[in-house]
Design a protein around this motif. Structure first.
Motif, mmCIF file in Angstrom:
data_model
loop_
_atom_site.group_PDB
_atom_site.id
_atom_site.type_symbol
_atom_site.label_atom_id
_atom_site.label_comp_id
_atom_site.label_asym_id
_atom_site.label_seq_id
_atom_site.Cartn_x
_atom_site.Cartn_y
_atom_site.Cartn_z
ATOM 1 N N MET A 50 0.835 -1.196 0.000
ATOM 2 C CA MET A 50 0.000 0.000 0.000
ATOM 3 C C MET A 50 0.876 1.256 0.000
ATOM 4 O O MET A 50 1.930 1.276 0.648
ATOM 5 C CB MET A 50 -0.919 0.019 1.215
ATOM 6 C CG MET A 50 -1.932 -1.118 1.244
ATOM 7 S SD MET A 50 -2.999 -1.182 -0.220
ATOM 8 C CE MET A 50 -3.785 0.452 -0.132
ATOM 9 N N TYR A 65 0.648 6.155 4.052
ATOM 10 C CA TYR A 65 0.919 4.998 4.911
ATOM 11 C C TYR A 65 2.223 5.207 5.679
ATOM 12 O O TYR A 65 2.966 4.267 5.922
ATOM 13 C CB TYR A 65 0.969 3.710 4.083
ATOM 14 C CG TYR A 65 -0.418 3.187 3.785
ATOM 15 C CD1 TYR A 65 -1.057 2.306 4.651
ATOM 16 C CD2 TYR A 65 -1.119 3.624 2.661
ATOM 17 C CE1 TYR A 65 -2.339 1.850 4.393
ATOM 18 C CE2 TYR A 65 -2.401 3.184 2.400
ATOM 19 C CZ TYR A 65 -3.004 2.287 3.270
ATOM 20 O OH TYR A 65 -4.294 1.846 3.021
ATOM 21 N N LEU A 87 -0.686 2.763 10.433
ATOM 22 C CA LEU A 87 -1.166 2.503 9.086
ATOM 23 C C LEU A 87 -0.386 1.372 8.418
ATOM 24 O O LEU A 87 -0.934 0.658 7.573
ATOM 25 C CB LEU A 87 -1.100 3.777 8.252
ATOM 26 C CG LEU A 87 -2.164 4.812 8.646
ATOM 27 C CD1 LEU A 87 -1.880 6.158 7.999
ATOM 28 C CD2 LEU A 87 -3.554 4.327 8.252
ATOM 29 N N VAL A 88 0.867 1.194 8.787
ATOM 30 C CA VAL A 88 1.618 0.034 8.300
ATOM 31 C C VAL A 88 0.943 -1.238 8.800
ATOM 32 O O VAL A 88 0.707 -2.190 8.037
ATOM 33 C CB VAL A 88 3.086 0.091 8.756
ATOM 34 C CG1 VAL A 88 3.817 -1.194 8.345
ATOM 35 C CG2 VAL A 88 3.793 1.305 8.160
ATOM 36 N N ALA A 98 -2.273 -1.857 6.950
ATOM 37 C CA ALA A 98 -2.061 -2.395 5.604
ATOM 38 C C ALA A 98 -1.811 -3.908 5.657
ATOM 39 O O ALA A 98 -2.375 -4.672 4.860
ATOM 40 C CB ALA A 98 -0.886 -1.686 4.933
ATOM 41 N N VAL A 104 4.210 -1.719 2.885
ATOM 42 C CA VAL A 104 3.873 -0.390 2.389
ATOM 43 C C VAL A 104 5.015 0.186 1.572
ATOM 44 O O VAL A 104 6.171 -0.197 1.741
ATOM 45 C CB VAL A 104 3.554 0.580 3.552
ATOM 46 C CG1 VAL A 104 2.335 0.116 4.334
ATOM 47 C CG2 VAL A 104 4.762 0.750 4.481
#
Length: 498
Positions: free
Chosen positions: A300, A304, A309-310, A313, A321
């Motif tokens: 992603m 990210y 957010l990692v 994903a 990412v």
């Protein structure tokens, strides 16, 4: 001819299973993601990526600056054709460097059939960048190269040079890179590699090619086909590329709208918000369940750049990412020191903003531009710049009435663009990305009349991770610090690579 070439050289090296690292360091701008940055990331167990855009200009200008440290000359000494490397050195290297106000020498412009000197410079330059990134690293350290589908005329020579240096991954977006898998297969087999040329008004099919045997002779070194990651914005494009084995990549980078540099325009009719930026909707987001169902690895990208957010994903089925901004701002990137310092100062004061400009790029793709004083992001600076197109990487080929090919760029002088059949409306707000991006890395052109090219910095619009890192490392952070930060929300076993 291609079949005959197959019989003249060794069988390609068998492909090995390559690592699938959690973090891909984005391939940014022109040499912002240079060999030093990619090397640090690869050494830490992740995918370090060099930019394959305008490397011919970068190499020629660094050599004219005297090649401080001798790094590129060291790489050129390892190039398979000593004669070709010597021709490049003889043309561009200046012992001790040119005078600061002296203009850089021009290099051959890209065309559908770039002059041989231009092909050689591009092959050698991309070889050197990848070779330096991989120098002395073990077989488990992986390095990739990022190219733009929109810069078609540079692609075959750039990838051939990178493959000669043993590049592990090729990443490409800004279009539909359906022909890249076959290009890589052909080059790995020592055959002529070709892609179709997008020619406006073209009535016959035209191609852009590189012939390994013609450039290096029949005694070609064996090269391995790198893994290819297609950069896509929506699952529909991924499904299209996955459907046919001939155009199927080895994986995907799913890039959301906030990502830096060029991004896909919104689907449907273009609408702008109150700031004049494109409006995106759920139609512009990939369905990650459908991405996972394809069965190929994907990463992603686009906002990210934080540990949470990692982890998100990975929870959605991604391998990891791709992150650009954290690495672009790091002390290991290719940004000129003064440019980086200005960006970090604005980051510390929470004044750094990035605008998605729908007009800046001559390609017609929206382009993220950091708002910086004294840069071409400012209207008065942009308007003061004499319009000219001399690097010409974003020129669009078109077919003239007589059947011959012409080239035009929406950022060139307006009267020239219109004379070549372009619409004057297409020139409004267009900026010279080529010269601005070269200035970002301290290689801006000095004109004979004294004019010096201004910077034009691109970053992603999500600055949350960068703001956290500047709090922790007030003087700036290194690539390894960004890697450690990005993996903080992952299980401890994931951190072993760093």
């Amino acid at each position: 001819m291609a079949v005959a070439h197959t019989e003249l050289h060794p069988v390609p090296t068998p492909r090995r299973e390559r690592p699938r690292p959690v973090v891909i360091q984005g391939g940014m701008g022109v040499a912002v993601s240079g060999w030093r940055l990619a090397r640090e990331v690869a050494k830490a167990g992740h995918l370090g990526v060099v930019s394959g855009t305008a490397m011919d200009a970068v190499l020629s200008r660094v050599l004219q600056n005297g090649d401080p440290g001798g790094h590129y000359r060291r790489a050129l000494a390892a190039f398979p054709s000593r004669a070709m490397a010597e021709r490049v050195l003889e043309k561009y290297f200046i012992e001790g460097g040119k005078a600061p106000a002296m203009p850089y020498k021009p290099i051959p412009k890209l065309t559908l059939q770039t002059a041989r000197a231009g092909q050689e410079l591009a092959v050698v330059a991309n070889f050197a960048e990848v070779w330096l990134a991989k120098e002395g690293l073990g077989p488990d350290a992986v390095v990739g190269i990022n190219c733009l589908e929109k810069v078609q005329m540079a692609t075959p020579t750039a990838l051939f040079g990178a493959m000669l240096a043993g590049v592990d991954y090729v990443l490409m977006g800004a279009g539909i890179p359906r022909e890249i898998p076959q290009l890589l297969r052909s080059l790995a087999a020592g055959e002529t590699g070709s892609i179709s040329a997008d020619v406006l008004g073209g009535r016959i099919k035209r191609t852009i090619s590189v012939d390994p045997v013609d450039l290096l002779g029949q005694d070609l070194p064996a090269v391995e086909r790198p893994d290819f990651l297609a950069i896509v914005s929506v699952d529909q494009l991924a499904s299209y590329l996955h459907r046919d084995p001939q155009i199927r990549p080895d994986g995907f980078v799913v890039e959301r709208p906030p990502a830096g540099g060029h991004s896909a325009p919104p689907r449907g009719k273009l609408q702008l918000d109150e700031h004049g930026e494109p409006v995106y909707s759920s139609r512009d987001e990939a369905d990650l369940a459908k991405m996972a169902a394809l069965g190929l690895p994907f990463w992603m990208a686009g906002a990210y750049g934080t540990p949470e957010l990692v982890a998100e994903a990975l929870g959605a089925g991604a391998v990891g990412v791709q992150v650009g901004t954290l690495f672009a701002l790091s002390l290991d990137s290719g940004l000129a020191d003064e440019t980086r310092a200005q960006l970090l100062d604005q980051l510390r004061s929470d004044e750094l903003t990035v605008r998605n400009d729908p007009r800046a790029s001559p390609t017609g793709f929206p382009f993220k531009v950091a708002t910086l004083e004294g840069s071409a992001s400012q209207t008065e600076v942009y308007e003061a710049r004499p319009r000219l197109c001399d690097l010409s990487y974003l020129r669009q080929p078109f077919e003239r009435e007589d059947g011959e090919i012409g080239y035009r760029c929406a950022a060139e002088p307006v009267h020239m663009y219109v004379k070549k059949g372009g619409d004057v409306e297409d020139t409004v707000g267009r900026k010279c990305l080529c010269n601005g991006l070269m200035a970002n890395i301290g290689l801006g052109q000095h004109r004979k009349d004294g004019y010096v090219e201004d910077i034009l910095v691109t970053l992603g619009q999500d600055l949350a991770g960068a703001k956290e890192l500047i709090k922790r490392y007030t003087s700036g952070w290194r690539a390894v610090h960004a890697l450690q930060y990005l993996q903080e929300a992952l299980p401890a076993v994931r951190l072993a690579a760093v």
